[in-house]
Design an enzyme around this catalytic site. Structure first.
Site, short mmCIF file in Angstrom:
data_model
loop_
_atom_site.label_atom_id
_atom_site.label_comp_id
_atom_site.label_asym_id
_atom_site.label_seq_id
_atom_site.Cartn_x
_atom_site.Cartn_y
_atom_site.Cartn_z
N SER A 1 0.83 -1.20 0.00
CA SER A 1 0.00 0.00 0.00
C SER A 1 0.87 1.26 0.00
CB SER A 1 -0.97 -0.04 1.18
OG SER A 1 -1.95 0.97 1.08
N ASP B 1 -7.93 -2.98 -7.42
CA ASP B 1 -7.47 -2.69 -6.07
C ASP B 1 -8.58 -1.98 -5.28
OD1 ASP B 1 -4.79 -2.21 -4.31
OD2 ASP B 1 -6.15 -0.50 -4.17
N HIS C 1 -6.50 -5.77 -1.60
CA HIS C 1 -5.50 -4.74 -1.39
C HIS C 1 -4.45 -5.30 -0.47
CE1 HIS C 1 -3.84 -0.70 -1.22
NE2 HIS C 1 -3.88 -0.72 0.10
#
Length: 402
Positions: free
Chosen positions: A177, A274, A342
């Site tokens: 991330s 995502d 994610h």
């Protein structure tokens, strides 16, 4: 999974020629280490606390190999949000857990992490709010904030170099991330710290954030990052070749623009759908005030045809942004699947397991888990550039709803 079902799955894998040994995961807890000398270079978390990392020593053949994993956790791009963040684990080591579970790519179990289990594995704690890239301060006579992500990065590296990182034979810089974005921003710099004969490569997991218009045709992420770059003094730490090529240098925080300037071998692990970007960049709350996308966000099966078309357009834009990398980078790797997920490298079920995500319709010998794809790329066992077909063909997906 019952014992009978487990046996049936193992038999099926053997019959298909896809036998793997998947061990039961036992939690590996690793203690936090504060960087005591960080203040010497002005490296502080948002609230002024010392930065930190978690290090599990390598052993055996991996004793001189290093894997560094940037922690993720979003960003703060204005004083109000940064002040709030400074009072949480995202802005202060005072509020962080002192022990962290190492799983997935950080596991020390060969059956769960076959290529990196015996390496030195380090988790860099995230407490600056700008993907370890800022270098400024804020003080209004009452409140003080340290925007020192770049210094935190440098302080941790300087702390690790005499502990063995400076003699590394192999190294992988990774992140998830906001930490995946950090991998793009610091990849070449990382290589500069290590021996010239070391094999150094980088991996971004869910860090390929697109410069994409939202459903109301606004550049929500572009404006967000512009404020972030300005507030935290990030521009000076972006790639100079990139910033000199753009009228708006802050755009170089987007991986699609800076990727071409990264010379170190790179692997991009990302979902084409995502969920963070789906929920915050493509359909942010500001673009959907009446909640027309609420059901679609909770469950892709509830998406209307026009919403699916929008999602497919987002996927196409991601693949377009990656086209040059796919076609021209001989040392690059990719695993772009069609899961609504994610981050897929830090949890065991998505990294390496019986039902881990795989690319659809591959021949059995190329039907890889993410761990196998990354390992094959790192060790040059084969070219790994995999792109799954469009939703709904993704198989073995996990964590559809964040």
């Amino acid at each position: 999974m019952s014992a009978n079902v487990f046996v049936m799955v193992m038999v099926a894998l053997v019959m298909c020629g896809q036998w793997q040994v998947y061990a039961k995961e036992e939690k590996l807890l690793v203690k936090m280490s504060l960087v005591r000398n960080a203040s010497a270079i002005g490296a502080y978390c948002l609230d002024g606390s010392l930065p930190a990392y978690h290090w599990h020593r390598g052993f055996g053949a991996g004793a001189r190999n290093w894997l560094l994993q940037f922690e993720g956790g979003g960003w703060c791009n204005d004083i109000q949000s940064c002040l709030a963040r400074a009072k949480t684990r995202r802005g202060s080591t005072r509020f962080m857990s002192k022990w962290e579970v190492f799983s997935g790519i950080l596991s020390n179990n060969a059956s769960l992490n076959p290529d990196f289990y015996n390496w030195n594995r380090v988790k860099l704690r995230y407490c600056d709010g700008a993907s370890f890239a800022g270098d400024s301060m804020f003080f209004n006579g009452k409140s003080l904030l340290y925007f020192r992500g770049q210094k935190i990065w440098e302080a941790i590296i300087l702390d690790l170099l005499p502990k063995g990182l400076g003699q590394a034979r192999k190294a992988l810089l990774s992140g998830c991330s906001a930490g995946g974005l950090s991998s793009f921003l610091h990849c070449d710099n990382f290589k500069n710290y290590l021996p010239t004969n070391a094999s150094v490569k980088c991996l971004s997991d869910a860090g390929f954030f697109l410069d994409e218009r939202d459903i109301s045709l606004n550049h929500s992420m572009r404006f967000f990052y512009k404020d972030l770059v300005s507030l935290q003094g990030v521009e000076n730490n972006l790639d100079k070749n990139c910033t000199s090529s753009f009228y708006f240098p802050e755009l170089c925080i987007f991986p699609q623009y800076t990727l071409r300037y990264i010379s170190t071998p790179f692997f991009i692990l990302n979902s084409a759908y995502d969920v963070f970007q789906f929920h915050h960049a493509l359909v942010p709350p500001s673009a959907d005030p009446r909640g027309h996308w609420s059901r679609c966000k909770q469950n892709p099966a509830e998406c209307r045809p026009n919403q699916i078309d929008t999602l497919q357009g987002f996927r196409q834009d991601m693949l377009l942004a990656l086209r040059s990398f796919y076609n021209l980078s001989r040392r690059g790797g990719m695993f772009i699947n069609s899961c609504f997920a994610h981050c897929q490298s830090e949890t065991q079920d998505t990294w390496f397991g019986i039902d881990s995500p795989r690319i659809h319709n591959k021949l059995p010998r190329f039907d890889q888990t993410i761990a196998e794809a990354v390992g094959d790329w790192y060790f040059s066992r084969r070219v790994t550039k995999e792109i799954d077909c469009a939703y709904p063909c993704g198989t073995n997906c996990h964590n559809l709803i964040p």
